[in-house]
Design an enzyme around this catalytic site. Sequence first.
Site, PDB file in Angstrom:
ATOM      1  N   GLY A  54       0.683  -1.105   0.092  1.00 37.95           N
ATOM      2  CA  GLY A  54      -0.017   0.091   0.013  1.00 37.95           C
ATOM      3  C   GLY A  54       0.895   1.257  -0.031  1.00 37.95           C
ATOM      4  O   GLY A  54       0.325   2.293   0.418  1.00 37.95           O
ATOM      5  N   LYS A  57       3.490   1.273  -4.903  1.00 37.68           N
ATOM      6  CA  LYS A  57       4.299   0.568  -5.978  1.00 37.68           C
ATOM      7  C   LYS A  57       3.886   0.949  -7.402  1.00 37.68           C
ATOM      8  O   LYS A  57       4.635   1.279  -8.413  1.00 37.68           O
ATOM      9  CB  LYS A  57       4.283  -0.699  -5.872  1.00 37.68           C
ATOM     10  CG  LYS A  57       5.353  -1.515  -4.931  1.00 37.68           C
ATOM     11  CD  LYS A  57       5.342  -3.008  -5.192  1.00 37.68           C
ATOM     12  CE  LYS A  57       3.829  -3.502  -4.867  1.00 37.68           C
ATOM     13  NZ  LYS A  57       3.330  -3.780  -3.730  1.00 37.68           N
ATOM     14  N   ILE A  59       1.917   3.642  -8.247  1.00 32.84           N
ATOM     15  CA  ILE A  59       2.182   4.931  -8.580  1.00 32.84           C
ATOM     16  C   ILE A  59       3.789   5.275  -9.204  1.00 32.84           C
ATOM     17  O   ILE A  59       4.167   5.857  -9.981  1.00 32.84           O
ATOM     18  CB  ILE A  59       2.054   5.788  -7.461  1.00 32.84           C
ATOM     19  CG1 ILE A  59       0.309   5.841  -7.241  1.00 32.84           C
ATOM     20  CG2 ILE A  59       2.234   7.308  -7.459  1.00 32.84           C
ATOM     21  CD1 ILE A  59      -0.030   6.367  -5.794  1.00 32.84           C
ATOM     22  N   GLU A 190       3.156 -15.963  -0.931  1.00 24.82           N
ATOM     23  CA  GLU A 190       2.494 -16.076  -2.204  1.00 24.82           C
ATOM     24  C   GLU A 190       3.166 -15.424  -3.156  1.00 24.82           C
ATOM     25  O   GLU A 190       2.918 -15.542  -4.456  1.00 24.82           O
ATOM     26  CB  GLU A 190       0.915 -15.573  -2.263  1.00 24.82           C
ATOM     27  CG  GLU A 190       0.902 -14.176  -1.634  1.00 24.82           C
ATOM     28  CD  GLU A 190      -0.380 -13.657  -1.385  1.00 24.82           C
ATOM     29  OE1 GLU A 190      -1.243 -14.607  -1.250  1.00 24.82           O
ATOM     30  OE2 GLU A 190      -0.601 -12.421  -1.276  1.00 24.82           O
ATOM     31  N   CYS A 428     -24.348   3.530 -14.219  1.00 21.75           N
ATOM     32  CA  CYS A 428     -24.571   2.089 -14.107  1.00 21.75           C
ATOM     33  C   CYS A 428     -25.858   1.959 -13.396  1.00 21.75           C
ATOM     34  O   CYS A 428     -26.983   2.049 -13.792  1.00 21.75           O
ATOM     35  CB  CYS A 428     -23.443   1.080 -13.678  1.00 21.75           C
ATOM     36  SG  CYS A 428     -23.357  -0.448 -14.351  1.00 21.75           S
ATOM     37  N   HIS A 582     -19.462   3.045 -17.447  1.00 21.17           N
ATOM     38  CA  HIS A 582     -18.729   3.689 -16.232  1.00 21.17           C
ATOM     39  C   HIS A 582     -17.954   4.768 -16.762  1.00 21.17           C
ATOM     40  O   HIS A 582     -16.740   4.353 -17.237  1.00 21.17           O
ATOM     41  CB  HIS A 582     -17.828   2.724 -15.660  1.00 21.17           C
ATOM     42  CG  HIS A 582     -18.791   1.608 -14.595  1.00 21.17           C
ATOM     43  ND1 HIS A 582     -19.052   1.944 -13.235  1.00 21.17           N
ATOM     44  CD2 HIS A 582     -19.203   0.498 -14.847  1.00 21.17           C
ATOM     45  CE1 HIS A 582     -19.707   1.128 -12.792  1.00 21.17           C
ATOM     46  NE2 HIS A 582     -19.770   0.407 -13.726  1.00 21.17           N
ATOM     47  N   GLU A 584     -16.000   6.877 -15.543  1.00 25.79           N
ATOM     48  CA  GLU A 584     -15.032   7.289 -14.812  1.00 25.79           C
ATOM     49  C   GLU A 584     -13.851   6.235 -15.098  1.00 25.79           C
ATOM     50  O   GLU A 584     -12.490   6.867 -14.948  1.00 25.79           O
ATOM     51  CB  GLU A 584     -15.361   7.077 -13.254  1.00 25.79           C
ATOM     52  CG  GLU A 584     -15.553   5.673 -12.855  1.00 25.79           C
ATOM     53  CD  GLU A 584     -16.988   5.171 -13.013  1.00 25.79           C
ATOM     54  OE1 GLU A 584     -17.592   5.741 -13.926  1.00 25.79           O
ATOM     55  OE2 GLU A 584     -17.266   4.198 -12.342  1.00 25.79           O
TER      56      GLU A 584
HETATM   57  N1  GLN Z   1     -26.290  -4.215 -10.616  1.00 25.69           N
HETATM   58  C1  GLN Z   1     -26.455  -3.483 -11.740  1.00 25.69           C
HETATM   59  C2  GLN Z   1     -26.136  -4.452 -12.804  1.00 25.69           C
HETATM   60  O1  GLN Z   1     -25.609  -5.578 -12.820  1.00 25.69           O
HETATM   61  C3  GLN Z   1     -25.584  -2.418 -12.083  1.00 25.69           C
HETATM   62  C4  GLN Z   1     -23.879  -2.808 -12.117  1.00 25.69           C
HETATM   63  C5  GLN Z   1     -23.180  -1.746 -11.867  1.00 25.69           C
HETATM   64  O2  GLN Z   1     -23.454  -0.624 -11.397  1.00 25.69           O
HETATM   65  N2  GLN Z   1     -21.957  -1.871 -12.199  1.00 25.69           N
HETATM   66  O3  GLN Z   1     -26.786  -4.244 -13.942  1.00 25.69           O
END
Ligand code: GLN
Length: 632
Positions: A54, A57, A59, A190, A428, A582, A584
């Site tokens: 943590g 590494k 970065i 590991e 999502c 997503h 982001e």
């Molecule tokens: N649970 C929702 C789905 O499976 C949304 C998934 C998410 O937000 N990544 O579609």
Amino acid sequence: MPHSVSQDDADQTQDLLEQAGHQTQESEFFNPIPPGYVRGRHKYVVVFGTVMSGLGKGIFSSSLAKLIKDKGLRVAPIKMEGYLNIDSGTLNPYRHGEVFVLDDGLETDMDLGTYERMLDQDLTRDNYVTSGQIYRNVLDKERSGGYLGRDVQMIPHVTGEVKYKLRELAVKQRADVVFVEVGGTVGDHENAFYIEALRQLAFEEGPGSVCYVALTYIIEPPALGEQKSKAAQLGLNKLMEAGIQPHMVACRCQNPVEQGAKEKVAMFSNVPVERVFSMHDRPSIYMIPTEMREAGVDRHILTMLNLHERVNVTQEDRAREKWLSFVNKVTAPRKHKARIGLTGKYASLRDAYASIDKAIEHCATMMDADIEMVWIDVTKEDAPPIAQQLADVDGVIVPGGFGHRGTEAKIECVRYCRENKVPYLGICLGFQMAVVEFARNVCGLNDAVSSEFAPESPNRVIDILPEQKKIEGLGGNMRLGGKDVLIKPTTLAANLYYNTRAGKHNRHEPFNIRERFRHRFEVDPQYIETLESHGLIFSGRHPAQPIMQVLELPQPGSVNAEANAYFQSQGGHPYFIGAQFHPELLSRPVDPAPMFMGLVAAAVQHANPDLDPKHIAPRWLPDPEKDKPVTV
Ligand code: GLN
């Protein structure tokens, strides 16, 4: 460079290796080499952690890789994870950090996000490996008779698999330098076979091919008021016990590492003091590449790996200038302030929502804004009512999520934002909740739900649609990875993407963008008409199927004909958008995610209503002139 192997030794080893390719049973050098691999062409920088995990590494490794990439060399990072999971898909984000999805659909560790952002480079499943994958490959090969009757051992077979993976990555991505990050710390059971494989790698590749970096930790106990290097020394010893002599040491520390501590580290690790780098806390990780360069870290690497000749100086100057203008903005004082609420668990922003945090940082930097993230508690029984929690926020994000917990409160957040014209970005699950809210409170389908939490309910506006999945050949699985989304012209989504990700085309034509998905449920197409006739705009969809992927409410000044009903009853909304994907995950420092740019701009506007929006983010605002909107 302290190497115990001469060029002759390495050449001799190489001959044995080549023979071994044909004599699997006989040689202790069992070590298949991928086709097309040219020794000496590909170099390796290996980053090990000592003392504790943590420390950054990823970065360190990504910052160094960026410096080398900026010089015109091709880089390929790889994260080697010690855990036995095959991928990160089943890991709990509150325990392990967010699941980062690559374009090819692999669910990985959040560190891959750090690499993609820092390098501004899309990665693939070749850039990520777990012990689980390595063992699976070895065991599969054993079952199919691939070892020709030999006993299968950790050395050479498992270590051979690790080296194969690295060399294969080097060939596939034509890398000048492969940056290897070994998860965890030296001394973890590991990781032992990774470390052994990486030791062998330098032996086989020969001098000037592999550079080992140890990341360590200098402790500054407040009671003592001075820097202590003993833990660092012990950690470095552990690495040397494994037969690895580091070429460079990076010291994490709260404050700049003092010369005395550096000298002790140098002394106990046989590393010249000029190659002991202080990686102390900085206000932003994006400052690290510049500071590394100032400390000469990149030049040391080029020298040790004989890479000076591959540098393109003009390209480096250009890249450096672009980066510096970003970094200067990161550290400059901010003009605008705003607060953005995120539904989630307080303590987990940095890890469970790492990419959202970064996307906000990229946009805030670009817009000179100081964004405070606020937690909206949707799970605790005794949490204050949503309206109270949202009373002083300027924007809301309902992020991705799974399961029933907190969903009614999330729907309440959507309703509050829609009715009170608070900027909203649904990601999502947040997109799905916006559909449910709209169906219930605008279309009058009071029992609208997602079948994820109410499988028996009649109005499942969000549902699993196996027939749609079949079209994409996915069966019952999650829809994962980069996919095209067709954007409808003259919508908010079109405005957001038009200037940023869309390339050249006619403003009035639909266009494709590419974003990353990770979901199982989606809008049931039989409700599309009802939703649209009440004014919800589906501005992004699957290029060929009726799968809805972006929704929005009409903005004032850019009203679509089909949104009239809603517009007449409720007026426009300054910023209300949701994405089944997503956004982001594709936000990069100098290329921030358009939907986040829009949200931050709208939040700044919400906090400072007197500001001229053109001063905040002109490229991300609707352009009523050019779009010639249909007037109500
Ligand atoms: N649970 C929702 C789905 O499976 C949304 C998934 C998410 O937000 N990544 O579609």
